[in-house]
Scaffold this active site. Structure first.
Site, PDB file in Angstrom:
ATOM      1  N   LYS A   1      -8.199 -39.261 -27.764  1.00 46.33           N
ATOM      2  CA  LYS A   1      -6.897 -39.935 -27.845  1.00 46.33           C
ATOM      3  C   LYS A   1      -7.012 -41.416 -28.198  1.00 46.33           C
ATOM      4  O   LYS A   1      -6.109 -42.202 -27.927  1.00 46.33           O
ATOM      5  CB  LYS A   1      -6.089 -39.811 -26.526  1.00 46.33           C
ATOM      6  CG  LYS A   1      -5.968 -38.424 -25.934  1.00 46.33           C
ATOM      7  CD  LYS A   1      -5.585 -37.341 -26.886  1.00 46.33           C
ATOM      8  CE  LYS A   1      -4.242 -37.497 -27.551  1.00 46.33           C
ATOM      9  NZ  LYS A   1      -4.074 -36.514 -28.663  1.00 46.33           N
ATOM     10  N   GLY A   2      -8.107 -41.792 -28.848  1.00 45.33           N
ATOM     11  CA  GLY A   2      -8.288 -43.200 -29.202  1.00 45.33           C
ATOM     12  C   GLY A   2      -7.855 -43.512 -30.622  1.00 45.33           C
ATOM     13  O   GLY A   2      -7.648 -44.656 -30.990  1.00 45.33           O
TER      14      GLY A   2
END
Length: 364
Positions: A121-122
């Site tokens: 989720k970066g």
């Protein structure tokens, strides 16, 4: 086409003019077929859903140079690009060999020279898709999870997963879970001590909420965020072992990697800046990989609805391109006090990370 002046820095090519022509064609074709090559993104496919529960089989058929391999529900969707040079240019045509082995025209499967190792989720999918606009990058579309899940299958299996690449090209893959799995750094080091590692980091609080939001989409019955984030709601004690929170302890994960690799081999990308200034972040990544800065601001426009940079309309296509539906989602709304408590919790961890990184990411 004269707009692209591509000067390669390798001097061991007897046919550098041919190679330069070839690169121009590659660049031109990679821009003109973006529309099709980014077909994968339209399927709105997922981060690790692809390789989460399905065994990946090596693609049955490969192609040369500027094809992109995508996986859609685990099956390869491939597009072949034929340039004006035709196939003979790579098939060891006697006319091209002269005094060389013709090796630089043969695309082969090689182990990756660069890995995007994190974080979940970066912004790793965005980074990978932006990077593959570069003609000298050959990237695997799915997440192979070799070093964390399928290590027993061996390096030959891993190599067989990789796309074919020419001599000067960089082969890479992304599996965000690598950054946080304990055994991974040693295993990667055993494959190559010179591998270049890329980590996209993002404010751990928003990252955790994004992670939780993704979990909701897959398991709607999940308890509320608060009840999972706290061991004890009354005294505000946080459960730092809950995966969405634990992944955000970047300093402790980076420390494990630094036991095996020098800091110079690890490049940190700001997930926030990847959105606010994609070209700037991409420029730094291309420098780190030793590539010419070919992916620039000309490739991006900002989509206000999605709140995301998208790829500009490629030549010969009617529509510009954004990442799939699951990207840039609305986050679950979390109580303000809870957010405050989380920021407090991460503060010392972030400070330590900034020191190790030699870089302040400005997270609140």
């Amino acid at each position: 086409m004269a707009a692209f002046h591509y000067h390669h820095h390798h001097h061991h090519y007897p046919h550098s003019d041919l190679r330069r022509l070839f690169h121009r064609l590659t660049i031109a074709s990679s821009l003109s077929i973006l529309c099709f090559s980014l077909v994968y993104l339209l399927t709105g496919c997922c981060e690790s859903e692809l390789s989460e529960n399905t065994d990946i089989k090596p693609p049955t058929r490969e192609f040369l140079v500027s094809g992109w391999q995508y996986e859609r529900n685990g099956t390869s969707v491939e597009r072949e690009v034929t340039t004006a040079l035709g196939e003979d240019a790579f098939s060891g045509h006697p006319g091209l060999e002269a005094n060389s082995s013709g090796k630089e025209w043969t695309a082969t499967r090689r182990l990756p020279q660069a890995l995007i190792i994190g974080v979940k989720k970066g912004g790793t999918r965005a980074l990978l898709e932006f990077l593959r606009l570069h003609p000298d990058i050959r990237a695997l579309g799915s997440e192979p999870h070799f070093f964390d899940r399928h290590y027993a299958r061996g390096l030959d299996w891993y190599r067989s997963m990789m796309p074919k690449a020419l001599d000067g090209q960089i082969v890479m893959e992304k599996t965000p879970r690598y950054f946080v799995t304990v055994e991974t750094p040693a295993r990667v080091h055993a494959m190559s001590k010179d591998v270049k590692l890329i980590v996209v980091v993002r404010d751990p609080v928003t990252r955790a909420i994004s992670d939780y939001t993704q979990i909701i989409s897959k398991t709607p019955d999940i308890p509320p965020f608060e009840s999972l984030a706290f061991k004890n709601r009354t005294n505000g004690e946080i459960d730092s072992l809950w995966s969405p929170l634990w992944i955000g302890l970047y300093a402790q994960h980076l420390e494990r990697w630094l036991a095996w690799f020098p800091r110079t081999q690890i490049h940190l990308v700001s997930g926030e800046r990847l959105i606010s200034d994609p070209a700037g972040e991409l420029g730094k990544v291309q420098d780190f990989l030793g590539l010419q800065r070919i992916v620039t601001d000309k490739h991006f426009y900002f989509n206000k609805t999605k709140g995301f940079p998208c790829l500009k309309k490629p030549e010969g296509s009617s529509k510009p391109h954004c990442l799939g539906k699951t990207k840039g989602r609305m986050h679950a709304s979390i109580d303000r006090e809870v957010l405050q408590r989380l920021r407090e919790f991460y503060k010392p961890h972030n400070q330590r990370f900034y020191q190790m990184a030699g870089q302040d990411f400005g997270w609140q």
